[in-house]
Design a protein around this motif. Structure first.
Motif, short mmCIF file in Angstrom:
data_model
loop_
_atom_site.label_atom_id
_atom_site.label_comp_id
_atom_site.label_asym_id
_atom_site.label_seq_id
_atom_site.Cartn_x
_atom_site.Cartn_y
_atom_site.Cartn_z
N ALA A 71 92.33 -49.26 79.45
CA ALA A 71 92.41 -50.73 79.48
C ALA A 71 92.90 -51.28 78.15
N GLN A 72 92.50 -50.67 77.03
CA GLN A 72 92.97 -51.11 75.72
C GLN A 72 94.46 -50.83 75.54
N LYS A 73 94.92 -49.70 76.02
CA LYS A 73 96.35 -49.38 75.95
C LYS A 73 97.16 -50.37 76.78
N ASP A 74 96.64 -50.73 77.95
CA ASP A 74 97.33 -51.70 78.79
C ASP A 74 97.37 -53.07 78.12
N PHE A 75 96.25 -53.50 77.52
CA PHE A 75 96.22 -54.79 76.83
C PHE A 75 97.23 -54.78 75.69
N GLU A 76 97.27 -53.70 74.91
CA GLU A 76 98.23 -53.59 73.80
C GLU A 76 99.65 -53.77 74.31
N LYS A 77 99.99 -53.07 75.38
CA LYS A 77 101.34 -53.14 75.97
C LYS A 77 101.67 -54.58 76.38
N ARG A 78 100.74 -55.23 77.08
CA ARG A 78 101.00 -56.59 77.56
C ARG A 78 101.10 -57.58 76.41
N LEU A 79 100.26 -57.41 75.38
CA LEU A 79 100.31 -58.32 74.23
C LEU A 79 101.64 -58.18 73.50
N LYS A 80 102.10 -56.96 73.29
CA LYS A 80 103.38 -56.75 72.61
C LYS A 80 104.54 -57.29 73.43
N GLU A 81 104.48 -57.11 74.75
CA GLU A 81 105.53 -57.66 75.62
C GLU A 81 105.58 -59.18 75.54
N ALA A 82 104.44 -59.81 75.27
CA ALA A 82 104.37 -61.26 75.16
C ALA A 82 104.73 -61.77 73.76
N GLY A 83 105.04 -60.85 72.84
CA GLY A 83 105.45 -61.24 71.50
C GLY A 83 104.37 -61.18 70.45
N GLY A 84 103.17 -60.74 70.83
CA GLY A 84 102.09 -60.60 69.87
C GLY A 84 102.14 -59.26 69.15
N GLU A 85 101.26 -59.11 68.20
CA GLU A 85 101.15 -57.85 67.46
C GLU A 85 99.78 -57.24 67.77
N TYR A 86 99.71 -55.92 67.70
CA TYR A 86 98.48 -55.21 68.01
C TYR A 86 98.40 -53.99 67.10
N TYR A 87 97.25 -53.82 66.48
CA TYR A 87 97.07 -52.69 65.56
C TYR A 87 95.73 -52.03 65.82
N ILE A 88 95.74 -50.71 65.71
CA ILE A 88 94.49 -49.95 65.70
C ILE A 88 94.15 -49.77 64.23
N VAL A 89 92.95 -50.21 63.84
CA VAL A 89 92.54 -50.19 62.44
C VAL A 89 91.42 -49.17 62.28
N LYS A 90 91.66 -48.20 61.40
CA LYS A 90 90.66 -47.17 61.13
C LYS A 90 90.18 -47.18 59.68
N SER A 91 90.73 -48.10 58.87
CA SER A 91 90.28 -48.22 57.47
C SER A 91 90.76 -49.56 56.91
N LEU A 92 90.13 -49.97 55.82
CA LEU A 92 90.56 -51.21 55.17
C LEU A 92 91.96 -51.04 54.56
N ASP A 93 92.29 -49.84 54.15
CA ASP A 93 93.64 -49.60 53.61
C ASP A 93 94.70 -49.93 54.66
N GLU A 94 94.40 -49.64 55.93
CA GLU A 94 95.35 -49.97 57.00
C GLU A 94 95.54 -51.47 57.12
N MET A 95 94.51 -52.24 56.83
CA MET A 95 94.62 -53.70 56.87
C MET A 95 95.68 -54.15 55.86
N LYS A 96 95.69 -53.55 54.69
CA LYS A 96 96.66 -53.90 53.66
C LYS A 96 98.07 -53.51 54.08
N GLU A 97 98.20 -52.35 54.74
CA GLU A 97 99.51 -51.90 55.22
C GLU A 97 100.08 -52.85 56.28
N ILE A 98 99.20 -53.45 57.09
CA ILE A 98 99.61 -54.40 58.11
C ILE A 98 100.15 -55.67 57.47
N GLY A 99 99.65 -55.99 56.29
CA GLY A 99 100.07 -57.20 55.61
C GLY A 99 99.08 -58.34 55.76
N LEU A 100 97.88 -58.00 56.13
CA LEU A 100 96.84 -59.03 56.24
C LEU A 100 96.04 -59.11 54.96
#
Length: 100
Positions: A71-100
């Motif tokens: 269900a999460q994979k499906d939501f990710e797919k639909r969100l990206k198709e709608a123009g949104g962004e979706y990230y799997i976050v496993k550390s705070l360092d990844e937050m910085k890489e995303i640009g947040l």
């Protein structure tokens, strides 16, 4: 589960510190006294939602070995198709890489 909860708390603190507009996106179900369930949220939706520069960003918080549900994979797919962004976050360092 505790590892994900700790990371989610750290991500929320980070987003608050950076003054990003975000909310924790709860989804699931609660049992009723009659034995049924009251469902809330959208199945598969991300743990945290952020709006930055007019873009919707979904953040799915996972422990290092955590995996997305179908269900999460499906939501990710639909969100990206709608123009949104979706990230799997496993550390705070990844937050910085995303640009947040």
């Amino acid at each position: 589960m505790a590892e994900e909860k700790q990371l989610q708390n750290a991500v929320e603190q980070y987003l608050a510190l950076k003054k990003h507009f975000y909310w924790k996106n709860n989804s699931g179900a609660l049992p009723t006294a009659s034995g049924g369930f009251i469902r809330f949220g959208t199945v598969g939706s991300p743990d945290i939602c952020v709006v930055k520069d007019g873009f919707f960003i979904g953040l799915e918080i996972k422990a290092m070995k955590g995996k997305q549900s179908p269900a999460q994979k499906d939501f990710e797919k639909r969100l990206k198709e709608a123009g949104g962004e979706y990230y799997i976050v496993k550390s705070l360092d990844e937050m910085k890489e995303i640009g947040l």
